[in-house]
Design an enzyme around this catalytic site. Structure first.
Site, PDB file in Angstrom:
ATOM      1  N   THR A  15     -47.087  19.712  -0.942  1.00  0.00           N
ATOM      2  CA  THR A  15     -46.533  19.144  -1.536  1.00  0.00           C
ATOM      3  C   THR A  15     -45.614  21.136  -2.194  1.00  0.00           C
ATOM      4  O   THR A  15     -45.481  21.829  -2.043  1.00  0.00           O
ATOM      5  CB  THR A  15     -46.487  18.549  -2.885  1.00  0.00           C
ATOM      6  OG1 THR A  15     -47.210  20.037  -3.390  1.00  0.00           O
ATOM      7  CG2 THR A  15     -47.389  17.539  -2.696  1.00  0.00           C
ATOM      8  N   TYR A  65     -54.476  24.436 -16.885  1.00  0.00           N
ATOM      9  CA  TYR A  65     -53.898  23.720 -15.394  1.00  0.00           C
ATOM     10  C   TYR A  65     -55.580  22.403 -15.866  1.00  0.00           C
ATOM     11  O   TYR A  65     -55.191  21.226 -16.015  1.00  0.00           O
ATOM     12  CB  TYR A  65     -53.734  24.138 -14.088  1.00  0.00           C
ATOM     13  CG  TYR A  65     -53.536  23.222 -12.857  1.00  0.00           C
ATOM     14  CD1 TYR A  65     -52.273  22.131 -13.259  1.00  0.00           C
ATOM     15  CD2 TYR A  65     -54.133  22.365 -12.146  1.00  0.00           C
ATOM     16  CE1 TYR A  65     -52.321  21.349 -12.517  1.00  0.00           C
ATOM     17  CE2 TYR A  65     -54.263  21.823 -11.614  1.00  0.00           C
ATOM     18  CZ  TYR A  65     -53.072  20.458 -11.453  1.00  0.00           C
ATOM     19  OH  TYR A  65     -52.641  19.458 -10.085  1.00  0.00           O
ATOM     20  N   ASN A 110     -46.724  10.308 -12.743  1.00  0.00           N
ATOM     21  CA  ASN A 110     -47.272  11.190 -12.018  1.00  0.00           C
ATOM     22  C   ASN A 110     -46.946  13.181 -12.122  1.00  0.00           C
ATOM     23  O   ASN A 110     -46.985  14.105 -11.839  1.00  0.00           O
ATOM     24  CB  ASN A 110     -46.838  11.619 -10.877  1.00  0.00           C
ATOM     25  CG  ASN A 110     -46.399  11.686  -9.665  1.00  0.00           C
ATOM     26  OD1 ASN A 110     -47.216  12.841  -9.455  1.00  0.00           O
ATOM     27  ND2 ASN A 110     -44.817  12.840  -9.698  1.00  0.00           N
ATOM     28  N   ASP A 158     -37.267  13.458 -18.648  1.00  0.00           N
ATOM     29  CA  ASP A 158     -38.100  15.368 -19.272  1.00  0.00           C
ATOM     30  C   ASP A 158     -39.231  14.317 -19.415  1.00  0.00           C
ATOM     31  O   ASP A 158     -38.854  14.357 -21.103  1.00  0.00           O
ATOM     32  CB  ASP A 158     -37.218  16.280 -19.569  1.00  0.00           C
ATOM     33  CG  ASP A 158     -38.276  16.962 -19.714  1.00  0.00           C
ATOM     34  OD1 ASP A 158     -39.377  17.449 -19.908  1.00  0.00           O
ATOM     35  OD2 ASP A 158     -37.576  18.115 -20.042  1.00  0.00           O
ATOM     36  N   LYS A 200     -55.702  18.575 -16.930  1.00  0.00           N
ATOM     37  CA  LYS A 200     -56.110  17.601 -16.122  1.00  0.00           C
ATOM     38  C   LYS A 200     -57.937  17.016 -17.371  1.00  0.00           C
ATOM     39  O   LYS A 200     -58.020  15.898 -16.610  1.00  0.00           O
ATOM     40  CB  LYS A 200     -56.669  17.506 -14.739  1.00  0.00           C
ATOM     41  CG  LYS A 200     -55.132  18.268 -13.884  1.00  0.00           C
ATOM     42  CD  LYS A 200     -54.146  16.969 -14.082  1.00  0.00           C
ATOM     43  CE  LYS A 200     -52.954  17.219 -13.217  1.00  0.00           C
ATOM     44  NZ  LYS A 200     -51.701  16.156 -13.288  1.00  0.00           N
ATOM     45  N   SER A 216     -54.204  12.258 -11.691  1.00  0.00           N
ATOM     46  CA  SER A 216     -54.585  13.711 -12.538  1.00  0.00           C
ATOM     47  C   SER A 216     -55.021  15.157 -10.948  1.00  0.00           C
ATOM     48  O   SER A 216     -54.256  15.056 -10.663  1.00  0.00           O
ATOM     49  CB  SER A 216     -55.828  12.993 -13.096  1.00  0.00           C
ATOM     50  OG  SER A 216     -57.115  14.236 -13.295  1.00  0.00           O
TER      51      SER A 216
HETATM   52  N1  LIG Z   1     -50.484  19.155  -4.445  1.00  0.00           N
HETATM   53  C1  LIG Z   1     -51.829  19.047  -4.476  1.00  0.00           C
HETATM   54  O1  LIG Z   1     -53.096  19.229  -3.863  1.00  0.00           O
HETATM   55  C2  LIG Z   1     -51.909  17.812  -5.958  1.00  0.00           C
HETATM   56  C3  LIG Z   1     -53.296  18.613  -6.278  1.00  0.00           C
HETATM   57  C4  LIG Z   1     -53.754  17.497  -7.211  1.00  0.00           C
HETATM   58  C5  LIG Z   1     -53.188  17.104  -8.346  1.00  0.00           C
HETATM   59  N2  LIG Z   1     -51.830  17.005  -8.185  1.00  0.00           N
HETATM   60  C6  LIG Z   1     -50.726  16.568  -8.954  1.00  0.00           C
HETATM   61  O2  LIG Z   1     -50.007  15.506  -8.571  1.00  0.00           O
HETATM   62  C7  LIG Z   1     -48.948  15.167  -9.346  1.00  0.00           C
HETATM   63  C8  LIG Z   1     -47.767  15.870  -8.239  1.00  0.00           C
HETATM   64  O3  LIG Z   1     -47.700  16.951  -8.020  1.00  0.00           O
HETATM   65  P1  LIG Z   1     -46.679  17.239  -6.751  1.00  0.00           P
HETATM   66  O4  LIG Z   1     -48.207  18.293  -6.161  1.00  0.00           O
HETATM   67  O5  LIG Z   1     -46.166  16.494  -5.468  1.00  0.00           O
HETATM   68  O6  LIG Z   1     -45.915  18.291  -7.262  1.00  0.00           O
HETATM   69  P2  LIG Z   1     -44.580  18.820  -7.014  1.00  0.00           P
HETATM   70  O7  LIG Z   1     -43.907  18.307  -6.102  1.00  0.00           O
HETATM   71  O8  LIG Z   1     -43.712  19.809  -8.278  1.00  0.00           O
HETATM   72  O9  LIG Z   1     -44.244  17.259  -8.491  1.00  0.00           O
HETATM   73  C9  LIG Z   1     -44.222  17.578  -9.684  1.00  0.00           C
HETATM   74  C10 LIG Z   1     -43.557  15.945 -10.593  1.00  0.00           C
HETATM   75  O10 LIG Z   1     -43.541  17.027 -11.666  1.00  0.00           O
HETATM   76  C11 LIG Z   1     -42.428  17.121 -12.274  1.00  0.00           C
HETATM   77  N3  LIG Z   1     -42.419  17.347 -13.461  1.00  0.00           N
HETATM   78  C12 LIG Z   1     -42.674  18.933 -14.232  1.00  0.00           C
HETATM   79  N4  LIG Z   1     -42.590  19.305 -15.398  1.00  0.00           N
HETATM   80  C13 LIG Z   1     -41.846  17.764 -15.654  1.00  0.00           C
HETATM   81  C14 LIG Z   1     -41.522  17.004 -16.745  1.00  0.00           C
HETATM   82  N5  LIG Z   1     -41.218  17.616 -17.838  1.00  0.00           N
HETATM   83  N6  LIG Z   1     -40.322  15.968 -17.688  1.00  0.00           N
HETATM   84  C15 LIG Z   1     -40.711  15.529 -16.103  1.00  0.00           C
HETATM   85  N7  LIG Z   1     -41.061  15.687 -14.703  1.00  0.00           N
HETATM   86  C16 LIG Z   1     -41.601  17.226 -14.646  1.00  0.00           C
HETATM   87  C17 LIG Z   1     -41.440  17.872 -10.690  1.00  0.00           C
HETATM   88  O11 LIG Z   1     -39.860  17.594 -10.999  1.00  0.00           O
HETATM   89  P3  LIG Z   1     -39.238  18.765 -11.277  1.00  0.00           P
HETATM   90  O12 LIG Z   1     -38.891  18.930  -9.587  1.00  0.00           O
HETATM   91  O13 LIG Z   1     -37.754  18.979 -11.995  1.00  0.00           O
HETATM   92  O14 LIG Z   1     -39.833  20.024 -11.162  1.00  0.00           O
HETATM   93  C18 LIG Z   1     -41.768  16.901  -9.708  1.00  0.00           C
HETATM   94  O15 LIG Z   1     -41.125  15.911 -10.175  1.00  0.00           O
HETATM   95  C19 LIG Z   1     -48.516  16.526 -10.291  1.00  0.00           C
HETATM   96  O16 LIG Z   1     -50.239  15.455 -11.731  1.00  0.00           O
HETATM   97  C20 LIG Z   1     -50.169  17.462  -9.899  1.00  0.00           C
HETATM   98  O17 LIG Z   1     -51.336  17.715 -10.746  1.00  0.00           O
HETATM   99  C21 LIG Z   1     -51.337  17.442  -7.274  1.00  0.00           C
END
Ligand SMILES: NC(=O)c1ccc[n+]([C@@H]2O[C@H](COP(=O)([O-])OP(=O)(O)OC[C@H]3O[C@@H](n4cnc5c(N)ncnc54)[C@H](OP(=O)(O)O)[C@@H]3O)[C@@H](O)[C@H]2O)c1
Length: 286
Positions: A191, A155, A86, A59, A159, A141
């Site tokens: 996602t 948020y 990530n 975590d 970032k 990011s």
């Molecule tokens: N999807 C998009 O369009 C998008 C756009 C811009 C940026 N991003 C960035 O991409 C990255 C991944 O996001 P995602 O879209 O793939 O969403 P996601 O599937 O929710 O992935 C987020 C990950 O972060 C983990 N997490 C959250 N809090 C945590 C903590 N305290 N300690 C350890 N792990 C933690 C989550 O774990 P749990 O399963 O335990 O919750 C999950 O594995 C993030 O940095 C996000 O800001 C995504």
């Protein structure tokens, strides 16, 4: 490129982190996949041998778990080549709607968690890897790190903070260490993060239904991002393999549209108001 590379990925349970871990394993490289609930990675554990995949509980809010994970990586593999920061989450709502403690908690994960991981990564690349081997530090990011928007205040701020941190870090690192830093700037990829996003109820003053954050809040249930996360992690993998990677990798047509709009507005304001700064300082070119 060596296929002996060892990766360390935070938030590998779902989304970008999970897909990146799977891709790296498919490419024949090694992964330290970290997650808050390591059991969600059981399927990968049964698919890949223990000399290719190490799953650890991290975590990123718990500093000791991060330190222990880097120590376990050293014990198991004795080297580390790519660290992907990530882990993050998203709470949406207008600045006045989101309680301060919720905003601070978001920073604890999205910013401070990444800070601790990054400090450990740089130290490992410099002091555990053989001199000059270095490593790659990837920060997932967001386009929200470069462009703010309604409903995104905390948020986007978390970032933006990472953007400043990594741009500064990149300028500080001694080139002899061979440590390269890249910020990845995605927008709108499908996602699990979309379903996990929490909207805070609006502050009563923001009752106008035409306000952009209100429209986004009301439309969130139907939000269906088109970005293909599998293609996105291919690009992230490719950037990790460049000898001279960019400081920023913007990902997806949506992200480019936001960025170009911001650049146009920034350039216009810069040009329009530059004359206000004449004679405020000594000419730096003189
Ligand atoms: N999807 C998009 O369009 C998008 C756009 C811009 C940026 N991003 C960035 O991409 C990255 C991944 O996001 P995602 O879209 O793939 O969403 P996601 O599937 O929710 O992935 C987020 C990950 O972060 C983990 N997490 C959250 N809090 C945590 C903590 N305290 N300690 C350890 N792990 C933690 C989550 O774990 P749990 O399963 O335990 O919750 C999950 O594995 C993030 O940095 C996000 O800001 C995504």
């Amino acid at each position: 490129m060596s296929t002996d590379r060892v990766w360390f990925i935070t938030g590998a349970s779902t989304g970008f982190g999970r897909h990146l871990a799977e891709l790296v394993l498919q490419k024949g490289e090694k992964v330290v996949a970290t997650a808050r609930r390591p059991s969600v990675l059981d399927a990968l554990v049964s698919q890949y041998p223990a000399d290719r995949l190490l799953v650890l509980k991290v975590d990123v809010n718990i500093k000791q778990e991060i330190l222990d994970a880097f120590a376990a990586t050293k014990d198991k593999f004795g080297r580390l080549d790519v660290v992907a920061n990530n882990a993050a989450y998203n709470v949406l709502g207008e600045l006045e709607s989101v309680p301060e403690e919720i905003g601070r908690a978001l920073f604890e994960t999205n910013f401070w968690g990444a800070v601790t991981v990054s400090r450990e990564a740089v130290k490992f690349f410099r002091e555990v890897n053989p001199p000059g081997v270095g490593g790659r530090l990837l920060q997932i990011s967001s386009i929200s790190g470069l462009v703010g928007g309604a409903g995104l205040a905390y948020y986007s701020a978390s970032k933006h903070a990472l953007e400043g941190l990594f741009e500064s870090l990149a300028a500080e690192l001694d080139p002899a260490w061979n440590i390269k830093v890249t910020l990845v700037e995605p927008a709108s990829f499908a996602t699990e993060g979309i379903a996990k996003t929490v909207w805070v109820p609006a502050h009563p003053a923001y009752s106008n239904p035409d306000l952009p954050a209100t429209r986004m809040r009301n439309g969130w249930a139907k939000y269906d991002p088109s970005g293909d996360v599998k293609k996105a992690v291919e690009a992230i993998y490719n950037v990790s393999s460049l000898s001279d990677p960019p400081l920023r990798l913007v990902l997806g047509e949506v992200a480019f549209a936001y960025l170009r709009k911001k650049l146009t507005a920034l350039t216009a304001d810069t040009n329009k108001y530059e004359s206000w700064s004449q004679n405020l300082q000594k000419d730096p070119r003189a």
